[in-house]
Enzyme design. Structure first.
Site, PDB file in Angstrom:
ATOM      1  N   ASP A 113       3.238   8.321  -4.149  1.00  0.00           N
ATOM      2  CA  ASP A 113       4.018   8.786  -5.301  1.00  0.00           C
ATOM      3  C   ASP A 113       5.024   7.756  -5.781  1.00  0.00           C
ATOM      4  OD1 ASP A 113       5.757   8.783  -3.189  1.00  0.00           O
ATOM      5  OD2 ASP A 113       6.575  10.782  -3.571  1.00  0.00           O
ATOM      6  N   CYS A 116       5.977   5.137  -1.375  1.00  0.00           N
ATOM      7  CA  CYS A 116       5.173   5.019  -0.154  1.00  0.00           C
ATOM      8  C   CYS A 116       5.779   4.068   0.871  1.00  0.00           C
ATOM      9  CB  CYS A 116       3.737   4.616  -0.487  1.00  0.00           C
ATOM     10  SG  CYS A 116       3.577   3.039  -1.344  1.00  0.00           S
ATOM     11  N   HIS A 227      -0.162   0.038  -2.000  1.00  0.00           N
ATOM     12  CA  HIS A 227       0.109   1.235  -1.198  1.00  0.00           C
ATOM     13  C   HIS A 227       0.363   0.895   0.263  1.00  0.00           C
ATOM     14  CE1 HIS A 227       0.324   5.435  -0.339  1.00  0.00           C
ATOM     15  NE2 HIS A 227      -0.729   5.425   0.461  1.00  0.00           N
TER      16      HIS A 227
END
Length: 234
Positions: A113, A116, A227
Protein backbone atom coordinates in the site's frame (compact mmCIF):
# COMPACT_ATOMS: atom_id res chain seq x y z
CA UNK A 1 -4.79 -16.21 73.12
CA UNK A 2 -4.61 -19.51 71.35
CA UNK A 3 -7.37 -18.41 68.94
CA UNK A 4 -5.56 -15.21 68.11
CA UNK A 5 -2.33 -17.09 67.74
CA UNK A 6 -3.91 -19.55 65.35
CA UNK A 7 -5.46 -16.71 63.34
CA UNK A 8 -2.12 -14.90 63.07
CA UNK A 9 -0.41 -18.13 62.16
CA UNK A 10 -2.95 -18.79 59.39
CA UNK A 11 -2.61 -15.26 58.04
CA UNK A 12 1.17 -15.57 58.04
CA UNK A 13 0.94 -18.92 56.27
CA UNK A 14 -1.42 -17.50 53.66
CA UNK A 15 1.00 -14.64 53.07
CA UNK A 16 3.88 -17.04 52.60
CA UNK A 17 1.86 -19.08 50.12
CA UNK A 18 0.79 -15.95 48.20
CA UNK A 19 4.37 -14.71 48.08
CA UNK A 20 5.57 -18.07 46.83
CA UNK A 21 2.92 -18.07 44.12
CA UNK A 22 4.02 -14.60 43.03
CA UNK A 23 7.61 -15.79 42.84
CA UNK A 24 6.55 -18.77 40.73
CA UNK A 25 4.51 -16.54 38.42
CA UNK A 26 7.40 -14.10 38.07
CA UNK A 27 9.75 -16.97 37.29
CA UNK A 28 7.39 -18.33 34.66
CA UNK A 29 7.04 -14.90 33.04
CA UNK A 30 10.82 -14.53 33.02
CA UNK A 31 11.22 -17.94 31.43
CA UNK A 32 8.71 -17.03 28.73
CA UNK A 33 10.52 -13.77 28.05
CA UNK A 34 13.91 -15.49 27.96
CA UNK A 35 12.43 -18.04 25.59
CA UNK A 36 11.20 -15.29 23.27
CA UNK A 37 14.59 -13.59 23.30
CA UNK A 38 16.31 -16.90 22.66
CA UNK A 39 13.99 -17.57 19.73
CA UNK A 40 14.87 -14.20 18.22
CA UNK A 41 18.57 -14.90 18.73
CA UNK A 42 18.24 -18.32 17.10
CA UNK A 43 16.35 -16.80 14.16
CA UNK A 44 19.02 -14.18 13.63
CA UNK A 45 21.81 -16.74 13.97
CA UNK A 46 20.17 -19.26 11.65
CA UNK A 47 19.35 -16.67 9.03
CA UNK A 48 22.87 -15.32 9.20
CA UNK A 49 24.26 -18.82 8.72
CA UNK A 50 21.91 -19.46 5.81
CA UNK A 51 23.22 -16.48 3.87
CA UNK A 52 26.76 -16.38 5.20
CA UNK A 53 28.41 -17.34 1.94
CA UNK A 54 26.54 -14.71 -0.03
CA UNK A 55 26.70 -11.99 2.57
CA UNK A 56 30.43 -12.40 3.10
CA UNK A 57 30.98 -11.42 -0.52
CA UNK A 58 29.05 -8.17 -0.13
CA UNK A 59 31.09 -5.34 1.42
CA UNK A 60 29.52 -2.88 3.81
CA UNK A 61 27.96 -0.12 1.74
CA UNK A 62 28.46 3.57 2.36
CA UNK A 63 25.22 5.59 2.37
CA UNK A 64 25.90 6.85 -1.16
CA UNK A 65 26.69 3.35 -2.49
CA UNK A 66 23.65 1.96 -0.71
CA UNK A 67 21.44 4.63 -2.23
CA UNK A 68 22.66 3.74 -5.70
CA UNK A 69 22.16 0.02 -5.20
CA UNK A 70 18.90 0.00 -3.29
CA UNK A 71 17.11 2.66 -5.32
CA UNK A 72 17.82 2.58 -9.04
CA UNK A 73 16.12 5.97 -9.29
CA UNK A 74 17.41 8.85 -7.12
CA UNK A 75 17.07 7.93 -3.45
CA UNK A 76 14.37 10.54 -2.97
CA UNK A 77 11.89 8.93 -5.34
CA UNK A 78 9.64 11.58 -6.91
CA UNK A 79 6.02 11.17 -7.93
CA UNK A 80 7.16 11.27 -11.57
CA UNK A 81 9.35 8.17 -11.24
CA UNK A 82 8.37 5.58 -13.82
CA UNK A 83 7.55 2.17 -12.41
CA UNK A 84 8.54 -1.13 -14.03
CA UNK A 85 6.00 -2.89 -16.18
CA UNK A 86 3.68 -5.52 -14.71
CA UNK A 87 5.73 -8.20 -16.46
CA UNK A 88 8.98 -6.90 -14.97
CA UNK A 89 7.46 -6.78 -11.49
CA UNK A 90 6.18 -10.36 -11.82
CA UNK A 91 9.61 -11.51 -13.01
CA UNK A 92 11.29 -9.78 -10.07
CA UNK A 93 8.88 -11.39 -7.61
CA UNK A 94 9.58 -14.80 -9.12
CA UNK A 95 13.33 -14.26 -9.03
CA UNK A 96 13.19 -13.24 -5.37
CA UNK A 97 11.13 -16.33 -4.51
CA UNK A 98 13.69 -18.56 -6.19
CA UNK A 99 16.56 -16.81 -4.46
CA UNK A 100 14.95 -17.11 -1.04
CA UNK A 101 14.10 -20.76 -1.63
CA UNK A 102 17.70 -21.47 -2.51
CA UNK A 103 18.74 -20.00 0.84
CA UNK A 104 16.17 -22.00 2.80
CA UNK A 105 14.06 -18.92 3.37
CA UNK A 106 10.60 -17.70 2.40
CA UNK A 107 8.80 -14.39 2.21
CA UNK A 108 6.07 -13.25 4.53
CA UNK A 109 3.64 -11.25 2.43
CA UNK A 110 3.43 -7.56 3.25
CA UNK A 111 0.56 -5.32 2.23
CA UNK A 112 1.53 -3.34 -0.91
CA UNK A 113 0.00 0.00 0.00
CA UNK A 114 3.00 2.31 -0.32
CA UNK A 115 4.17 1.67 3.24
CA UNK A 116 5.70 -1.76 2.54
CA UNK A 117 9.21 -0.80 3.65
CA UNK A 118 7.95 0.34 7.04
CA UNK A 119 5.50 -2.56 7.29
CA UNK A 120 8.23 -5.12 6.60
CA UNK A 121 10.50 -3.54 9.20
CA UNK A 122 7.63 -3.48 11.69
CA UNK A 123 7.04 -7.18 11.12
CA UNK A 124 10.72 -7.96 11.70
CA UNK A 125 11.10 -5.75 14.74
CA UNK A 126 7.77 -6.24 16.50
CA UNK A 127 6.15 -9.21 14.79
CA UNK A 128 3.36 -7.15 13.23
CA UNK A 129 3.31 -4.83 10.23
CA UNK A 130 0.52 -2.79 11.83
CA UNK A 131 3.14 -0.65 13.60
CA UNK A 132 4.39 0.76 10.28
CA UNK A 133 3.33 4.32 11.16
CA UNK A 134 5.51 4.23 14.29
CA UNK A 135 8.45 2.92 12.25
CA UNK A 136 7.98 5.71 9.70
CA UNK A 137 7.70 8.30 12.46
CA UNK A 138 11.01 7.19 13.96
CA UNK A 139 12.72 7.31 10.57
CA UNK A 140 11.47 10.86 9.97
CA UNK A 141 12.72 11.89 13.42
CA UNK A 142 16.21 10.68 12.50
CA UNK A 143 16.11 12.45 9.13
CA UNK A 144 15.01 15.72 10.75
CA UNK A 145 17.71 15.47 13.40
CA UNK A 146 20.55 14.92 10.91
CA UNK A 147 19.88 17.10 7.86
CA UNK A 148 23.57 17.69 7.19
CA UNK A 149 24.08 13.98 6.62
CA UNK A 150 20.99 13.15 4.55
CA UNK A 151 20.05 16.36 2.73
CA UNK A 152 22.68 16.06 0.00
CA UNK A 153 21.05 12.88 -1.31
CA UNK A 154 17.69 14.53 -1.98
CA UNK A 155 17.16 15.45 -5.61
CA UNK A 156 14.42 17.26 -7.54
CA UNK A 157 12.86 18.80 -4.43
CA UNK A 158 13.77 20.74 -1.31
CA UNK A 159 14.62 19.13 2.03
CA UNK A 160 11.45 20.39 3.74
CA UNK A 161 9.30 19.18 0.84
CA UNK A 162 10.99 15.78 0.97
CA UNK A 163 10.34 15.40 4.71
CA UNK A 164 6.73 16.48 4.33
CA UNK A 165 6.16 14.02 1.48
CA UNK A 166 7.90 11.14 3.22
CA UNK A 167 5.79 11.70 6.35
CA UNK A 168 2.64 10.74 4.47
CA UNK A 169 1.36 7.28 5.46
CA UNK A 170 1.33 5.79 1.95
CA UNK A 171 4.57 7.33 0.62
CA UNK A 172 7.15 4.80 -0.52
CA UNK A 173 10.23 4.43 1.63
CA UNK A 174 13.61 4.86 -0.05
CA UNK A 175 17.29 4.42 0.65
CA UNK A 176 17.38 7.36 3.04
CA UNK A 177 14.51 6.12 5.19
CA UNK A 178 16.12 2.67 5.27
CA UNK A 179 19.34 4.12 6.63
CA UNK A 180 17.34 6.24 9.08
CA UNK A 181 15.54 3.11 10.30
CA UNK A 182 18.87 1.37 10.91
CA UNK A 183 20.10 4.42 12.81
CA UNK A 184 16.87 5.03 14.72
CA UNK A 185 16.44 1.46 15.97
CA UNK A 186 20.15 0.56 16.14
CA UNK A 187 19.68 -2.55 14.00
CA UNK A 188 21.44 -4.12 11.05
CA UNK A 189 19.27 -4.54 7.96
CA UNK A 190 19.90 -7.25 5.37
CA UNK A 191 17.98 -6.85 2.12
CA UNK A 192 17.84 -9.87 -0.19
CA UNK A 193 17.02 -8.49 -3.62
CA UNK A 194 15.85 -9.68 -7.01
CA UNK A 195 18.65 -7.74 -8.70
CA UNK A 196 20.93 -9.65 -11.05
CA UNK A 197 23.89 -8.40 -9.03
CA UNK A 198 24.10 -7.35 -5.38
CA UNK A 199 22.05 -10.25 -4.08
CA UNK A 200 22.26 -9.03 -0.49
CA UNK A 201 22.58 -5.41 0.59
CA UNK A 202 23.60 -4.80 4.17
CA UNK A 203 22.85 -1.56 6.05
CA UNK A 204 24.33 -0.84 9.46
CA UNK A 205 23.60 2.11 11.74
CA UNK A 206 26.20 4.79 11.21
CA UNK A 207 26.50 5.67 14.90
CA UNK A 208 26.14 2.20 16.41
CA UNK A 209 27.54 1.86 19.92
CA UNK A 210 27.68 -1.93 19.68
CA UNK A 211 29.73 -4.02 17.30
CA UNK A 212 27.83 -4.91 14.14
CA UNK A 213 27.85 -8.60 15.07
CA UNK A 214 26.00 -7.78 18.32
CA UNK A 215 23.18 -5.86 16.65
CA UNK A 216 19.76 -7.33 16.06
CA UNK A 217 19.56 -8.23 12.38
CA UNK A 218 16.47 -7.62 10.26
CA UNK A 219 15.88 -9.60 7.05
CA UNK A 220 13.84 -8.16 4.21
CA UNK A 221 13.16 -9.10 0.62
CA UNK A 222 13.02 -6.50 -2.17
CA UNK A 223 12.02 -6.97 -5.78
CA UNK A 224 11.67 -4.99 -8.99
CA UNK A 225 12.43 -1.72 -7.19
CA UNK A 226 8.81 -1.61 -6.00
CA UNK A 227 8.06 -3.88 -3.02
CA UNK A 228 9.50 -5.04 0.31
CA UNK A 229 8.54 -8.22 2.12
CA UNK A 230 9.54 -9.73 5.43
CA UNK A 231 11.77 -12.82 5.35
CA UNK A 232 11.52 -15.91 7.55
CA UNK A 233 12.86 -19.43 7.63
CA UNK A 234 11.03 -22.16 5.74
Amino acid sequence: MSGRWQTSNAAYGAGVVADQRRRVDDQRQAEVRYGELAAVARRDRDLAAAVQDSASKVPQQTPREMARLLALAPPSRSAATRLPSAEAIALGAQRLQQRLSGLGLKEKAIRPDGACQFRAVGDQLFGDEIVHEDVRRRAIEVLRARPDHFREFVQDEGWAEYLERMSKPAEWGDALTMQAIADGFSVGINVITSFEDDTIIRIAPLLAESAESALQQLWLGYYSDVHYVSVTET
